[in-house]
Write a protein that holds these residues in place. Sequence first.
Motif, short mmCIF file in Angstrom:
data_model
loop_
_atom_site.label_atom_id
_atom_site.label_comp_id
_atom_site.label_asym_id
_atom_site.label_seq_id
_atom_site.Cartn_x
_atom_site.Cartn_y
_atom_site.Cartn_z
N TRP A 109 1.77 -7.14 4.84
CA TRP A 109 0.76 -7.19 3.78
C TRP A 109 -0.53 -6.48 4.18
O TRP A 109 -1.21 -5.89 3.33
CB TRP A 109 0.47 -8.64 3.40
CG TRP A 109 1.58 -9.24 2.58
CD1 TRP A 109 2.45 -10.24 2.95
CD2 TRP A 109 1.98 -8.83 1.27
NE1 TRP A 109 3.36 -10.48 1.96
CE2 TRP A 109 3.10 -9.64 0.91
CE3 TRP A 109 1.52 -7.87 0.36
CZ2 TRP A 109 3.74 -9.52 -0.32
CZ3 TRP A 109 2.17 -7.75 -0.85
CH2 TRP A 109 3.25 -8.56 -1.19
N GLY A 110 -0.86 -6.49 5.47
CA GLY A 110 -2.03 -5.73 5.91
C GLY A 110 -1.84 -4.24 5.69
O GLY A 110 -2.76 -3.53 5.26
N SER A 111 -0.60 -3.76 5.93
CA SER A 111 -0.30 -2.35 5.69
C SER A 111 -0.33 -2.02 4.21
O SER A 111 -0.90 -1.01 3.79
CB SER A 111 1.08 -2.01 6.27
OG SER A 111 1.13 -2.26 7.66
N VAL A 112 0.30 -2.89 3.40
CA VAL A 112 0.35 -2.64 1.96
C VAL A 112 -1.04 -2.64 1.35
O VAL A 112 -1.42 -1.72 0.59
CB VAL A 112 1.23 -3.70 1.26
CG1 VAL A 112 1.09 -3.62 -0.26
CG2 VAL A 112 2.69 -3.53 1.66
N ILE A 113 -1.84 -3.65 1.68
CA ILE A 113 -3.18 -3.76 1.08
C ILE A 113 -4.10 -2.65 1.59
O ILE A 113 -4.87 -2.06 0.83
CB ILE A 113 -3.77 -5.15 1.37
CG1 ILE A 113 -2.96 -6.21 0.63
CG2 ILE A 113 -5.24 -5.22 0.96
CD1 ILE A 113 -3.31 -7.64 1.00
N VAL A 124 -1.24 5.93 -13.38
CA VAL A 124 -0.02 6.75 -13.22
C VAL A 124 0.05 7.31 -11.80
O VAL A 124 1.11 7.25 -11.14
CB VAL A 124 0.00 7.89 -14.26
CG1 VAL A 124 1.14 8.86 -13.95
CG2 VAL A 124 0.15 7.32 -15.67
N ALA A 125 -1.06 7.85 -11.31
CA ALA A 125 -1.08 8.43 -9.96
C ALA A 125 -0.80 7.36 -8.91
O ALA A 125 -0.06 7.58 -7.95
CB ALA A 125 -2.42 9.10 -9.70
N MET A 126 -1.40 6.18 -9.09
CA MET A 126 -1.18 5.09 -8.13
C MET A 126 0.28 4.68 -8.11
O MET A 126 0.87 4.47 -7.05
CB MET A 126 -2.06 3.90 -8.53
CG MET A 126 -2.12 2.79 -7.49
SD MET A 126 -3.08 3.32 -6.06
CE MET A 126 -2.91 1.86 -5.02
N THR A 127 0.89 4.59 -9.29
CA THR A 127 2.29 4.18 -9.37
C THR A 127 3.21 5.21 -8.72
O THR A 127 4.10 4.87 -7.93
CB THR A 127 2.70 3.97 -10.84
OG1 THR A 127 1.84 2.99 -11.44
CG2 THR A 127 4.14 3.51 -10.93
N VAL A 128 2.97 6.48 -9.01
CA VAL A 128 3.83 7.55 -8.49
C VAL A 128 3.68 7.70 -6.98
O VAL A 128 4.67 7.88 -6.25
CB VAL A 128 3.49 8.89 -9.19
CG1 VAL A 128 4.20 10.05 -8.50
CG2 VAL A 128 3.88 8.83 -10.66
N ILE A 129 2.44 7.60 -6.48
CA ILE A 129 2.20 7.83 -5.05
C ILE A 129 2.50 6.59 -4.21
O ILE A 129 3.12 6.66 -3.15
CB ILE A 129 0.74 8.26 -4.83
CG1 ILE A 129 0.47 9.61 -5.52
CG2 ILE A 129 0.42 8.36 -3.34
CD1 ILE A 129 -0.99 10.01 -5.53
N PHE A 130 2.07 5.42 -4.70
CA PHE A 130 2.11 4.22 -3.87
C PHE A 130 3.46 3.51 -3.89
O PHE A 130 3.84 2.88 -2.90
CB PHE A 130 1.00 3.26 -4.32
CG PHE A 130 0.75 2.12 -3.38
CD1 PHE A 130 0.57 2.34 -2.03
CD2 PHE A 130 0.70 0.81 -3.85
CE1 PHE A 130 0.34 1.29 -1.15
CE2 PHE A 130 0.47 -0.24 -2.99
CZ PHE A 130 0.29 -0.01 -1.64
N SER A 131 4.19 3.60 -5.00
CA SER A 131 5.48 2.87 -5.10
C SER A 131 6.47 3.26 -4.00
O SER A 131 7.06 2.37 -3.36
CB SER A 131 6.10 3.09 -6.48
OG SER A 131 5.27 2.56 -7.49
#
Length: 253
Positions: free
Chosen positions: A49-53, A85-92
């Motif tokens: 979770w530290g990496s994800v956040i 949209v950018a967050m979803t495409v890049i972060f997913s």
Amino acid sequence: MREELRNFLLRLAAPTPVAIWIISSLTVSLAGPFGTFEALPYFSRLTYWGSVIGLSIVIGAVVRLISLSRFRSDEPVKQDILSIVAMTVIFSPIVFLLTILLVPSDENTFPSIVEVASYVAAISTAVFAIRRLLPGVDDISNLIAPTVVPPPKLLRRLPPDFVGPILRLSVRDHFVDVVTPRNTVTIRLRFSDAIEEMDGVQGYCVHRSHWVVADAIVAVEQTGGKTTVRLSNGDVVPVSRKYRENLKVAGLL
């Protein structure tokens, strides 16, 4: 460009985003949502979770800057749609990869990339909605640690209800336009005096008719031999050949 990158990294290393990262990581790793409580021991959950956040904060700041550079301040819906949209495409894909590497699971319980993307999109939408609904949190500059500096003298010439920050100054005949994210105030003053009265605020003359605040610059663009600077409110200001050196010295060219 180097100066812009340095400022961006300083914003991310400011107390506010670091505190958000630490507190959120500790809280979420204790709660262990999405099955991570059962699948992982505490320190493994903290790593995950530290990496994800942490990555979400960095990538979120990047896509926010991109959206501010692409759309004007009076187009907030377009800014937020692009950011989501950018967050979803890049972060997913990043979350999906971290989950594969750090969270043990069998084929029946392992989330698909579509499920991960739906979570990222939903959370991103909530975050950007909160930015708009809560006063004072919709500005990327809130990532910067507050510093105490005296206000520029130019503010004394502006109306009592003036709301900043000042992004640029432009001259028209004997008048100077003081441009903010939301409006423009015109005052009668010599251009050189207006720049002098912006004491304490770092900025650059980019043209004989334009002076811009350093923190307002989100991009320096060169097209067909012409150079322009794009500001955080979407304004595009020309850079004349004579004043290109100012941007080179600042590391923006």
